[in-house]
Design an enzyme around this catalytic site. Structure first.
Site, PDB file in Angstrom:
ATOM      1  CE1 TYR A 194       8.278 -20.163  14.888  1.00  0.00           C
ATOM      2  CE2 TYR A 194       7.126 -20.040  16.983  1.00  0.00           C
ATOM      3  CZ  TYR A 194       7.969 -20.716  16.116  1.00  0.00           C
ATOM      4  OH  TYR A 194       8.476 -21.937  16.463  1.00  0.00           O
ATOM      5  CE1 TYR A 222       7.204 -26.591  16.488  1.00  0.00           C
ATOM      6  CE2 TYR A 222       6.277 -28.476  15.340  1.00  0.00           C
ATOM      7  CZ  TYR A 222       7.311 -27.570  15.522  1.00  0.00           C
ATOM      8  OH  TYR A 222       8.426 -27.637  14.743  1.00  0.00           O
ATOM      9  CG  PHE A 279       6.093 -25.062   7.600  1.00  0.00           C
ATOM     10  CD1 PHE A 279       5.501 -24.132   6.768  1.00  0.00           C
ATOM     11  CD2 PHE A 279       5.308 -25.678   8.570  1.00  0.00           C
ATOM     12  CE1 PHE A 279       4.145 -23.824   6.899  1.00  0.00           C
ATOM     13  CE2 PHE A 279       3.957 -25.377   8.704  1.00  0.00           C
ATOM     14  CZ  PHE A 279       3.375 -24.448   7.871  1.00  0.00           C
ATOM     15  CD  GLU A 280       9.515 -24.154  14.496  1.00  0.00           C
ATOM     16  OE1 GLU A 280       9.441 -25.329  14.885  1.00  0.00           O
ATOM     17  OE2 GLU A 280      10.333 -23.335  14.969  1.00  0.00           O
ATOM     18  CB  ILE A 281       2.360 -22.239  12.226  1.00  0.00           C
ATOM     19  CG1 ILE A 281       2.650 -21.959  10.741  1.00  0.00           C
ATOM     20  CG2 ILE A 281       1.421 -21.169  12.788  1.00  0.00           C
ATOM     21  CD1 ILE A 281       1.430 -22.008   9.852  1.00  0.00           C
TER      22      ILE A 281
END
Length: 383
Positions: A194, A222, A279-281
């Site tokens: 995500y 992460y 913000f994180e993927i």
């Protein structure tokens, strides 16, 4: 002579020489046409090639579009109906800078049903799949076992101390939900990766390559763009709770961890550094793992999300730093990102040019005194 006589008899008054010329001319045309042959697909076969030497079996196949390789991933946007304009801005920039070329789906989550207006105005922004989900009561609201008298007293004190969101219950609900529940939502369950997007954020650079595939292909779990210090007054007992958990489950701490990012004395104290999680993927397989879920449930049982104001950013950051190998954490330097008041803008001139970045590298938060990027680079190395 017979042909001429016949023509004279049938066409009175025309001189014989003209009739002969017309006859010769027509004969030449007929011979020329007879020498030509047409293939079954309508294309003329060159002169000198007989019809029998050309195959009549012509197979016409539609051109096959190249397969675009994609990860099993989605954008996740937690928002309210009242944030419609801010969500439109964020989605529009995600599309313009990245997703118009990749068409990853979106999942929008809300603790209240989305209005038809919200869904209609968002859905026109992209041809990608967009799903709108309702968060279950148990995953969002304060648990019944929380001592409300103690929790409300803590909120009042934080308000008196002018701590941001100190008096907000809904902010605490959000932090708890993002810490332990979003990846369990039915609309999210089918995805592995995500990208978290919030209302009113900016993406300042084109993103020509796929960050999800980068995560997948390079075994990253992460990804972040901005890192900074947490307000100590919001997490007074968080680190001692982490220490207690680690003492119970030392097997969960990875031998090649990034402890040095969150502690400068080998775990005796928390230095307050965290990845800014707006913000994180990330790979949700990690959040769904027994290692993380056991950790989250232990933290949740202490009530610190409500008796203090534990945020999902330090919770995610501490878990990633302790339970993952440090190489599984990635700094997306090339993604220009802004969440007021902080901006990340790459200082790498080639990346900045290639991304057609609209941000000013001199205004980047990276090495601001409140940033923790130096601590991250000390652990992971500058890249």
């Amino acid at each position: 002579m017979g042909v001429t006589t016949h023509l004279q008899g049938s066409v009175k008054g025309i001189p014989n020489r003209y009739i002969v010329l017309v006859t010769v001319f027509l004969t030449l045309i007929l011979l020329t046409l007879k020498s030509l042959s047409f293939a079954a697909d309508g294309l003329t076969v060159p002169l000198g090639i007989t019809q029998s030497s050309v195959s009549h079996e012509v197979t016409l196949e539609a051109p096959v579009a190249p397969t675009v390789r994609k990860a099993n991933a989605t954008f996740i946007i937690l928002c309210r109906n009242s944030e419609l304009e801010g969500v439109i801005q964020s989605v529009r920039e995600v599309e313009d800078r990245f997703n118009r070329d990749f068409n990853y789906p979106y999942v929008f989550l809300n603790e209240e049903p989305f209005t038809d207006e919200f869904k209609t105005r968002i859905s026109v922004l992209s041809p990608s799949l967009m799903e709108f989900g309702l968060i279950s009561h148990d995953h969002w609201f304060q648990p019944s076992w929380i001592d409300e008298e103690r929790a409300s007293a803590a909120r009042r004190q934080m308000e008196l101390d002018n701590i941001i969101y100190g008096g907000s219950v809904s902010y605490r609900n959000m932090c708890r939900f993002n810490s332990g529940f979003f990846f369990r939502h039915p609309l999210v369950q089918k995805y592995r990766y995500y990208w978290r997007v919030e209302p009113n954020v900016h993406f300042h650079c084109n993103i020509p390559s796929d960050p999800f595939l980068y995560m997948q292909d390079h075994n990253k779990t992460y990804g972040f763009t901005i890192t900074l210090y947490e307000f100590e007054s919001t997490i007074r007992t968080l680190w001692q709770t982490v220490q207690e958990y680690v003492s119970l489950h030392p097997e969960h701490v990875h031998e090649d961890n990034a402890m040095g990012f969150v502690s400068e004395d080998e775990g005796a104290h928390y230095n307050l550094c965290h990845f800014w999680s707006n913000f994180e993927i990330a790979d949700m397989d990690f959040w769904r793992s027994d290692t993380y879920m056991t950790f989250f449930e232990f933290l949740d049982s202490k009530g610190g999300f409500y008796y203090e104001r534990w945020g999902d950013a330090p919770v995610h950051s501490i878990a990633a730093s302790l339970f993952l190998p440090k190489d599984a954490i990635h700094f997306f330097d090339e993604i220009g990102y802004q969440h007021v008041p902080f901006t990340h803008c790459t200082a790498n001139r080639e990346r900045w040019n290639d991304g057609r970045c609209a941000c000013d590298p001199n205004q980047s938060f990276d090495y601001n005194g409140y940033s923790c990027l130096r601590q991250w680079e000390a652990v992971a190395g500058r890249r």
